[in-house]
Design a protein around this motif. Structure first.
Motif, mmCIF file in Angstrom:
data_model
loop_
_atom_site.group_PDB
_atom_site.id
_atom_site.type_symbol
_atom_site.label_atom_id
_atom_site.label_comp_id
_atom_site.label_asym_id
_atom_site.label_seq_id
_atom_site.Cartn_x
_atom_site.Cartn_y
_atom_site.Cartn_z
ATOM 1 N N VAL A 213 -12.243 -17.137 -3.174
ATOM 2 C CA VAL A 213 -11.351 -18.006 -2.403
ATOM 3 C C VAL A 213 -12.064 -19.272 -1.937
ATOM 4 O O VAL A 213 -11.510 -20.375 -2.002
ATOM 5 C CB VAL A 213 -10.770 -17.238 -1.196
ATOM 6 C CG1 VAL A 213 -10.075 -18.183 -0.231
ATOM 7 C CG2 VAL A 213 -9.806 -16.170 -1.682
ATOM 8 N N SER B 293 -12.440 -21.636 -4.878
ATOM 9 C CA SER B 293 -11.167 -22.217 -5.313
ATOM 10 C C SER B 293 -10.649 -23.259 -4.331
ATOM 11 O O SER B 293 -9.791 -24.070 -4.677
ATOM 12 C CB SER B 293 -10.124 -21.109 -5.500
ATOM 13 O OG SER B 293 -9.813 -20.502 -4.267
ATOM 14 N N ASN B 294 -11.167 -23.237 -3.100
ATOM 15 C CA ASN B 294 -10.727 -24.192 -2.082
ATOM 16 C C ASN B 294 -11.634 -25.417 -1.961
ATOM 17 O O ASN B 294 -11.372 -26.293 -1.134
ATOM 18 C CB ASN B 294 -10.647 -23.510 -0.711
ATOM 19 C CG ASN B 294 -9.327 -22.806 -0.482
ATOM 20 O OD1 ASN B 294 -8.267 -23.335 -0.800
ATOM 21 N ND2 ASN B 294 -9.382 -21.597 0.057
ATOM 22 N N ILE C 243 -10.430 -27.436 5.833
ATOM 23 C CA ILE C 243 -9.270 -27.434 4.940
ATOM 24 C C ILE C 243 -7.973 -27.587 5.728
ATOM 25 O O ILE C 243 -7.091 -28.361 5.356
ATOM 26 C CB ILE C 243 -9.232 -26.138 4.097
ATOM 27 C CG1 ILE C 243 -10.370 -26.151 3.068
ATOM 28 C CG2 ILE C 243 -7.886 -25.991 3.385
ATOM 29 C CD1 ILE C 243 -10.539 -24.850 2.319
ATOM 30 N N LEU D 102 -6.504 -19.110 4.820
ATOM 31 C CA LEU D 102 -7.397 -19.674 3.810
ATOM 32 C C LEU D 102 -7.129 -19.048 2.445
ATOM 33 O O LEU D 102 -7.114 -19.738 1.419
ATOM 34 C CB LEU D 102 -8.858 -19.439 4.217
ATOM 35 C CG LEU D 102 -9.927 -20.124 3.369
ATOM 36 C CD1 LEU D 102 -9.838 -21.637 3.507
ATOM 37 C CD2 LEU D 102 -11.324 -19.649 3.781
ATOM 38 N N LEU E 257 -3.901 -20.469 0.929
ATOM 39 C CA LEU E 257 -4.011 -21.837 0.418
ATOM 40 C C LEU E 257 -4.770 -21.911 -0.900
ATOM 41 O O LEU E 257 -4.706 -22.920 -1.606
ATOM 42 C CB LEU E 257 -4.711 -22.730 1.454
ATOM 43 C CG LEU E 257 -3.956 -22.958 2.770
ATOM 44 C CD1 LEU E 257 -4.829 -23.736 3.744
ATOM 45 C CD2 LEU E 257 -2.650 -23.698 2.515
ATOM 46 N N ALA E 258 -5.504 -20.856 -1.201
ATOM 47 C CA ALA E 258 -6.328 -20.866 -2.418
ATOM 48 C C ALA E 258 -5.469 -20.682 -3.668
ATOM 49 O O ALA E 258 -4.374 -20.116 -3.615
ATOM 50 C CB ALA E 258 -7.372 -19.754 -2.343
#
Length: 269
Positions: A137, A140-141, A210, A225, A228-229
């Protein structure tokens, strides 16, 4: 020859993985702000030092072991209640709590039948599952990471006495699973506490950089979080959070129950 785990004790590496996984999971559902991390770390550190002092310097008697047993059982119930609350608030309001309770009880019964040796070996696997999920994660963010959002950090504390009680899981497990013959057990305790809070600190840094000012509006920022990923066509990875935390919940409950039974057996001697 039987291993340490057969007598209720884990090796130093197994102890580290167990304490690290349980503490990290507990923080996933408790942390709301940067201030919370500092407070939880201080409380966990104090409780851990007291556990080490009691374990090495105090002769524990039957009544104390029974209190430790009750504490482990109450923490098990609290863990299940907290997870149900998270699911109902953030994931699915119509989630059946009965199903989770049955699953947890089944996992506990199965784990107890295998004794501590199996739980000790399982600790590292559970740790890897959670760590890989979080790493996936975070990576990916990276594309939506804004370091300038750091100025919008939320310092308003959100902890309470009920949530601080969760910090007792680390010292209770340490007192149950550590070996008095190993000088490295205390080192495993200190490293697990430091590593888990450092890891959650990195996660919160990503949440802040983020989400920005919106971070303070989320009840479960770490879960946000994950939502959002995205990887490729997968726009949300919250399934990773719910599955890995469910996995960790079952591990924590079985570990606490095992610790409680160990205390009960020691108190009968």
């Amino acid at each position: 020859m039987k291993s340490k785990a057969d007598f209720g004790c884990m090796s130093d590496f197994q102890l580290f993985f167990t304490l690290f996984t349980v503490r990290l999971y507990s923080m996933f559902l408790s942390i709301r702000s940067v201030t919370d991390i500092t407070v939880y770390f201080f409380v966990t550190f104090v409780f851990s030092m007291l556990a080490e002092l009691i374990l090495r310097k105090v002769k524990i008697r039957g009544a104390v072991y029974f209190l430790l047993f009750l504490s482990a059982m109450l923490l098990t119930v609290q863990s299940v209640v907290s997870y149900i609350s998270f699911i109902n608030e953030a994931v699915h309001p119509d989630f059946s709590s009965i199903l989770l309770i049955i699953l947890t009880v089944s996992a506990i019964i199965y784990s107890v039948s295998l004794k501590s040796n199996a739980l000790a070996r399982f600790s590292s696997f559970c740790c890897v599952v959670i760590t890989v999920s979080v790493a996936t994660v975070l990576l990916s963010n990276i594309k939506i990471f804004h370091i300038d959002y750091i100025t919008s950090t939320n310092f308003e504390p959100s902890f309470n006495l009920y949530s601080l009680i969760k910090c007792l899981d680390t010292p209770i497990m340490y007192m149950a699973f550590s070996s008095k013959d190993s000088r490295n057990s205390f080192k495993a305790l200190k490293l697990s506490v430091a590593a888990s809070y450092a890891f959650i600190g990195v996660i919160m840094l990503f949440v802040i950089c983020i989400c920005g000012t919106a971070e303070s509006y989320y009840s479960y920022p770490v879960y946000t979080l994950f939502r959002l990923a995205g990887i490729g066509t997968l726009t949300r990875l919250d399934i990773l959070f719910t599955s890995s935390t469910l996995f960790a919940l079952l591990f924590k409950c079985t570990a606490l129950t095992d610790a409680g039974l160990i205390f009960l057996k020691r108190g009968k001697r």
